[in-house]
Design a protein around this motif. Structure first.
Motif, short mmCIF file in Angstrom:
data_model
loop_
_atom_site.label_atom_id
_atom_site.label_comp_id
_atom_site.label_asym_id
_atom_site.label_seq_id
_atom_site.Cartn_x
_atom_site.Cartn_y
_atom_site.Cartn_z
N GLU A 78 42.82 37.29 37.55
CA GLU A 78 43.22 36.95 38.92
C GLU A 78 44.57 37.56 39.26
OE1 GLU A 78 41.10 32.51 39.10
OE2 GLU A 78 43.27 32.70 38.82
N LEU A 79 45.50 37.45 38.32
CA LEU A 79 46.86 37.94 38.58
C LEU A 79 46.90 39.46 38.68
CD1 LEU A 79 48.72 35.46 36.23
CD2 LEU A 79 48.95 35.59 38.73
N ILE A 80 46.07 40.14 37.92
CA ILE A 80 46.03 41.61 38.01
C ILE A 80 45.67 42.04 39.43
CG2 ILE A 80 44.66 43.64 37.33
CD1 ILE A 80 44.67 42.53 34.47
N THR A 81 44.78 41.29 40.08
CA THR A 81 44.37 41.66 41.44
C THR A 81 45.51 41.55 42.44
OG1 THR A 81 43.62 39.45 42.15
CG2 THR A 81 42.04 40.82 40.94
N THR A 82 46.58 40.87 42.05
CA THR A 82 47.72 40.72 42.97
C THR A 82 48.79 41.79 42.76
OG1 THR A 82 49.08 39.27 41.55
CG2 THR A 82 47.37 38.21 42.90
N ILE A 83 48.70 42.55 41.66
CA ILE A 83 49.76 43.54 41.38
C ILE A 83 49.24 44.97 41.28
CG2 ILE A 83 51.29 41.87 40.26
CD1 ILE A 83 50.27 42.81 37.56
#
Length: 253
Positions: free
Chosen positions: A179-184
């Motif tokens: 999930e966090l990868i999709t934000t960066i």
């Protein structure tokens, strides 16, 4: 004949068989055999829906003559109340479901292709109204879940509960990393699967997804996995120092 040609040929054969089967109304290709034909490759299978007249659903599920008349079936497994996973003798693998018209409004799918429909049935296909809502990632929540999953998982690891630790770290915390990868990282122009974030993830996020080889290191390397996740979190986000130190301590006991 390569597998792509075989898949398309088999789908056409299914359409022809249904056209000759009383009470069949339509055949809908979904996934890579539907509107996403550009994704079809040598590892694709046949995903399709059969639409039949009201009251005849069980006939098409209980008696697969409309499939078995095309090619011998080497394996079949009824995986839902609506359909099967099935392997033909020649290696073509199918996943399919049978629906009656009134059920269509409740089906979740990301669009399909009408392969065949009877003259008495006019089916218009769009995007299902029941698709999962694509919510923005709550970064603080995902970080908090990842950190606490690491902590709980490592405590269970030190207690000897390695299987539970594996789940907390290489499953639950890993999912928060996705999930966090999709934000960066900006995704590549490759179609997203709204039902499963892991589908085509490496292609959509080729840079940050390399962390997965450090995270998914198996049952016997659980602390290494936890360290890799912690390093990812610490390098890309602001994380709580006390939690970071607690997790590192557990990694090195």
């Amino acid at each position: 004949m390569n597998i792509k040609q075989l898949l398309l040929k088999r789908l056409a054969e299914i359409a022809e068989s249904l056209s000759k089967t009383p009470n069949a109304l339509a055949l809908l290709g979904v996934g890579s055999i539907g509107i996403e034909l550009d994704r079809m490759d040598g590892y694709s299978d046949l995903d399709f829906f059969v639409i039949c007249k009201e009251g005849f659903k069980e006939r098409f599920i209980e008696d697969l003559d409309w499939l078995e008349s095309i090619c011998s079936v080497s394996y079949k497994f009824r995986n839902t109340e609506d359909g099967y996973k099935l392997m033909f003798q020649d290696g073509v693998f199918c996943e399919f479901a049978v629906f009656e018209p009134q059920e269509l409004k409740n089906i979740s799918f990301s669009g399909g292709r009408i392969v065949w429909q009877s003259e008495e049935f006019n089916m218009k296909i769009g995007v299902s109204a029941n698709l999962p809502i694509d919510k923005a990632v709550d970064i603080d929540f995902s970080i908090g879940e990842a950190l606490t999953n690491l902590y709980v998982g490592l405590c269970r690891y030190q207690r000897g509960e390695k299987l539970s630790a594996y789940s907390f770290i290489q499953v639950y915390a890993k999912d928060r990393v996705l999930e966090l990868i999709t934000t960066i990282e900006k995704p590549q122009d490759i179609k997203k699967d709204v039902f499963n974030i892991t589908r085509r993830f490496e292609y959509r996020y080729p840079n940050k997804s390399s962390i997965l080889s450090k995270i998914l290191v198996g049952y016997d390397n659980i602390p290494k996995s936890a360290e890799a996740i912690l390093e990812f979190l610490d390098s890309n986000f602001s994380i709580n120092t006390e939690m970071k130190n607690k997790i590192l301590e557990l990694c090195h006991i």
